[in-house]
Scaffold this active site. Structure first.
Site, short mmCIF file in Angstrom:
data_model
loop_
_atom_site.label_atom_id
_atom_site.label_comp_id
_atom_site.label_asym_id
_atom_site.label_seq_id
_atom_site.Cartn_x
_atom_site.Cartn_y
_atom_site.Cartn_z
N GLU A 31 21.72 -21.08 7.09
CA GLU A 31 22.19 -19.69 7.18
C GLU A 31 21.78 -18.97 5.91
O GLU A 31 21.91 -19.50 4.80
CB GLU A 31 23.72 -19.66 7.33
N GLU A 60 26.28 -9.09 2.23
CA GLU A 60 27.62 -9.53 2.59
C GLU A 60 28.61 -9.20 1.48
O GLU A 60 28.29 -9.23 0.30
CB GLU A 60 27.63 -11.04 2.86
#
Length: 421
Positions: free
Chosen positions: A224, A229
């Site tokens: 990932e 974020e």
């Protein structure tokens, strides 16, 4: 000032060289490279943050990165979690559906770059080639993701007057259970490449947890890569990778990594060994996420994934390299990345493969909810509990719809490139 003077002298020396000399060309290249290295900025440590990752489902085994294949899959077999819905048409065996590619014919400047477009999402056809995820949020968020038709009917997705794609969180004053939101995944699956996001606004505010990321199968086996974020009122982006066992950063020293960010949470990237945290790098600049990002009309994020490693770059609006604007990216000419995970102690081929790109905005969940009472991270001088008067993140989400007026993505484009020698 001494650093600035040094750079000016190097550039001045470069300009005095004869324009057609082979020696001049080589020397000029050397001097420019030297000036660039002098100018790279680094800084020191910040606090550690919690990070919990998403899950995936089973698909095929890894392929060699040397093939760098990209292909589309149907909504029923995408490597994002279950229950996606999509109106797009998909193909396989290395071909990209016309519905996922909206770029114009290549120009002379584009052909000068070895990075060739695989898929472009922009304008009125932006949402073609994305699947809308509708299952329960994997991070336990107080959120319900809608199908494309339901999201359109609810006014949560559209193309605005500027031609940008908008993905919103519902602002209904009160809801009895979860608040509606949007999560989308590309039908395109690829191994290695260059992903470039141009956005003018991202979700911000207490309880929000927006992310722009790529994800492989059999999490965390396929890896990932979190490009954008953060949570709540944070203003400094955190880029993170999450892997299976056996992948780590060779050091946490920013100078040795040649990055303009700060390693947070340690050097072990294995999700199972770090309570799903992985190894993150936080930007040192307060205009890279949330309200800070929005205040400058956003900018461009680029994620470069090669066998030699993975890097994440950020370019503020007004400072976007001309090669990106021209559609002919030249990553080797860019300044230091915010984050860099070299292959020194992490075999890229075995830890990252078959990725899709994902946008989502969850609410509360395992990160935003867990730090509801927290402070000390850039942008969060007061806790969300103090700012909102709610002791519970979920209670705030259910009863404060107007607070999510700024919880939306506004995206100009997403471009995915792959290297062709």
């Amino acid at each position: 000032m001494q650093l600035f003077t040094h750079i000016v002298l190097v550039i001045a020396a470069t300009l005095t060289l004869a324009p057609h000399s082979a020696f001049a060309s080589a020397t000029r290249s050397s001097l420019i490279s030297r000036a660039h290295k002098i100018a790279v900025r680094h800084s020191t440590g910040l606090a550690r943050d919690l990070r919990v990752a998403f899950g995936g489902i089973l698909v095929s085994e890894p392929q060699s990165n040397s093939e760098q294949k990209a292909y589309c899959v149907s909504a029923s077999s995408t490597n994002d979690s279950s229950s996606p819905t999509s109106s797009s048409t998909t193909l396989a065996n290395g071909h990209v559906s016309p519905s996922t590619t909206t770029s114009s014919a290549p120009t002379a400047s584009v052909s000068s770059s070895p990075w060739k477009p695989v898929s472009t999402y922009s304008g009125s056809t932006f949402f073609n080639g994305w699947s809308f995820y509708t299952a329960a949020d994997p991070t336990g968020g107080t959120v319900q993701y809608l199908s494309q038709s339901d999201a359109q009917n609810a006014g949560l997705v559209d193309i605005n007057s500027a031609g940008n794609a908008v993905m919103r969180v519902d602002t209904t004053p009160t809801v009895s259970t979860n608040r509606n939101s949007v999560r989308i995944t590309t039908d395109l699956i690829f191994t290695e490449g260059l992903v470039i996001l141009d956005a003018v606004h991202m979700p911000t505010g207490c309880a929000t947890w927006p992310a722009f990321w790529t994800n492989g199968p059999n999490w965390p086996a396929g890896g990932e890569i979190d490009i954008v974020e953060g949570v709540n009122n944070y203003t400094n982006n955190q880029a993170t990778i999450h892997t299976s066992d056996g992948c780590s950063l060779p050091t946490s020293d920013a100078t040795q990594l040649d990055i303009a960010g700060t390693v947070v949470g340690g050097t072990n990237c294995a999700a199972d060994e770090t309570d799903n945290q992985g190894c993150g790098v936080r930007s040192n600049y307060n205009y890279t996420f949330g309200s800070g990002f929005n205040s400058i009309s956003g900018g461009v994020y680029a994620m470069l994934w090669q066998d030699s490693g993975i890097q994440v770059y950020f370019f503020p609006r007004g400072s976007i390299p001309s090669d990106i604007t021209a559609g002919a990216p030249q990553p080797q000419s860019w300044s230091a990345p915010t984050a860099n995970w070299p292959s020194t102690d992490c075999n890229m081929a075995s830890h990252f493969y078959n990725h899709s790109v994902i946008f989502d905005t969850t609410l509360c969940g395992d990160w935003a909810g867990a730090v509801w009472n927290g402070t000390g991270v850039p942008g969060q001088s007061e806790s969300c509990a103090q700012l909102t008067g709610y002791s519970s993140c979920s209670d705030f989400v259910r009863n404060s719809g107007a607070s999510f007026a700024e919880a939306y993505w506004e995206v100009s484009s997403v471009n995915i490139y792959q290297y062709q020698s």
